[in-house]
Design a protein around this motif. Structure first.
Motif, PDB file in Angstrom:
ATOM      1  N   ARG A   1       0.845  -1.206   0.000  1.00  0.00           N
ATOM      2  CA  ARG A   1       0.000   0.000   0.000  1.00  0.00           C
ATOM      3  C   ARG A   1       0.877   1.252   0.000  1.00  0.00           C
ATOM      4  O   ARG A   1       1.903   1.331   0.679  1.00  0.00           O
ATOM      5  CB  ARG A   1      -0.910   0.000   1.224  1.00  0.00           C
TER       6      ARG A   1
ATOM      7  N   ALA B   1       0.993  10.440   1.508  1.00  0.00           N
ATOM      8  CA  ALA B   1       1.728  11.650   1.886  1.00  0.00           C
ATOM      9  C   ALA B   1       3.114  11.687   1.248  1.00  0.00           C
ATOM     10  O   ALA B   1       3.573  12.740   0.790  1.00  0.00           O
ATOM     11  CB  ALA B   1       1.844  11.743   3.397  1.00  0.00           C
ATOM     12  N   SER B   2       3.794  10.541   1.217  1.00  0.00           N
ATOM     13  CA  SER B   2       5.137  10.494   0.646  1.00  0.00           C
ATOM     14  C   SER B   2       5.132  10.222  -0.853  1.00  0.00           C
ATOM     15  O   SER B   2       6.093  10.545  -1.548  1.00  0.00           O
ATOM     16  CB  SER B   2       5.980   9.425   1.355  1.00  0.00           C
TER      17      SER B   2
ATOM     18  N   ASP C   1       1.895   5.092   0.743  1.00  0.00           N
ATOM     19  CA  ASP C   1       1.703   6.202   1.675  1.00  0.00           C
ATOM     20  C   ASP C   1       1.427   7.437   0.828  1.00  0.00           C
ATOM     21  O   ASP C   1       2.330   7.951   0.156  1.00  0.00           O
ATOM     22  CB  ASP C   1       2.976   6.373   2.515  1.00  0.00           C
TER      23      ASP C   1
END
Length: 312
Positions: A305, A309-310, A307
């Motif tokens: 999965r 945000a990154s 992230d």
């Protein structure tokens, strides 16, 4: 378990091959081409490459987005991406092997001086060159994710002096690991051949620039199999023409297909390949996607999965 509906969208199509693979793996799956979606509210999951802006947000009950590649920048460029929906990278062992094979081949080409002999052949020049030993050739892997780690291990097995750079610290067998801003310059300084396998994010866009090339050994080689957005094209041309870099192998580009008039096509020190380093194969990738769909049905998480945000 409840029957799932998976919508498919990709410029490369291959719908029939995916359909045949899923028919064997998940007979109860409703696999639908995006043009044939009659009820957006019935779509549970989407498998896609380069979805248009807002398309994913049109599915009110969407529960999973499966990228058709290891990278996800093509999905996250959608400013309307539904942030509550999990996004999963495609991590297919067959694709990983394809990438390691491609990079290993290109590293060996540069290491043995094949581009030099090709240019000499064109002018009828017989001039032998003695290559370095593999142990004396320093290869740098920019990005130590799934693909970067596997590629580094493959090059170590051949005998190269391998280093890697990542945003956060890593510890890999027989690989000299650098990380973060402080580790970037010393990593570049020891990269005779630099391989870019980074994800494309706001932090890595344009990382292959004049500033980066200037910190590498003079005459170094570059292999970009990350994304076209990593490379500042004008800076590469200048570095090659000045001799700061000696060769470049490019598999990814800002604009794909590469425009006919682009100078990369005819530059004597650039090899162009049409984004083929690790092509998604429905026969093997469908096994990975099917497992991710079963995890969705079972209410489980996904090891790959993203992230959001990154960006990876």
């Amino acid at each position: 378990m409840a029957r799932l509906t998976l919508a498919f969208r990709s410029p490369g199509e291959n719908f029939d091959k995916w359909q045949a693979a899923f028919a064997a793996l998940m007979p109860d799956l409703s696999f639908v081409h995006w043009r044939d979606v009659s009820d957006p509210g019935a779509v549970d999951a989407v498998m896609c490459w380069l979805p248009p802006e807002g398309w994913l947000a049109s599915f009110p009950k969407l529960r999973l987005v499966q990228s058709l590649g290891a990278g996800v920048d093509h999905v996250l460029k959608d400013g309307r991406y539904p942030a509550h929906v999990p996004l999963v990278r495609l991590v297919d062992p067959a694709m990983t092997r394809a990438m390691t094979d491609f990079v290993t081949f290109q590293v060996m080409r540069l290491h043995l001086g094949e581009p030099t002999y090709r240019r000499q052949q064109q002018v009828g020049l017989w001039e032998p060159h003695v290559p370095l030993r593999t142990v004396d050739r320093r290869v740098g892997i920019l990005g130590l994710g799934e693909l970067g780690t596997a590629t580094a291990a493959a090059l170590v097995r051949i005998g190269f002096d391998v280093a890697g750079w990542s945003r956060t610290p890593k510890d890999l067998p027989q690989v000299t690991c650098f990380s973060g801003e402080a580790g970037f310059a010393p990593f570049l300084a020891r990269s005779d051949i630099l391989v870019c396998l980074l994800p494309l994010t706001s932090a890595t866009e344009g990382i292959l620039s004049a500033a980066t090339f200037a910190q590498m050994p003079q005459g170094a080689g570059l292999i970009n199999v990350g994304r076209g957005g990593h490379l500042v094209e004008a800076d590469l041309l200048a570095a090659l023409d000045s001799g700061q870099l000696s060769e470049a192998v490019l598999d990814v580009f800002q604009t794909e297909p590469l425009p006919e008039a682009h100078p990369f096509w005819t530059h004597s020190r650039i090899v162009v390949t049409p984004h083929v380093a690790a092509v998604t194969n429905p026969a093997t990738a469908s096994l990975v996607v099917a497992d991710n769909l079963r995890r969705l049905q079972a209410g489980e998480g996904w090891p790959d999965r993203v992230d959001l945000a990154s960006g990876y």
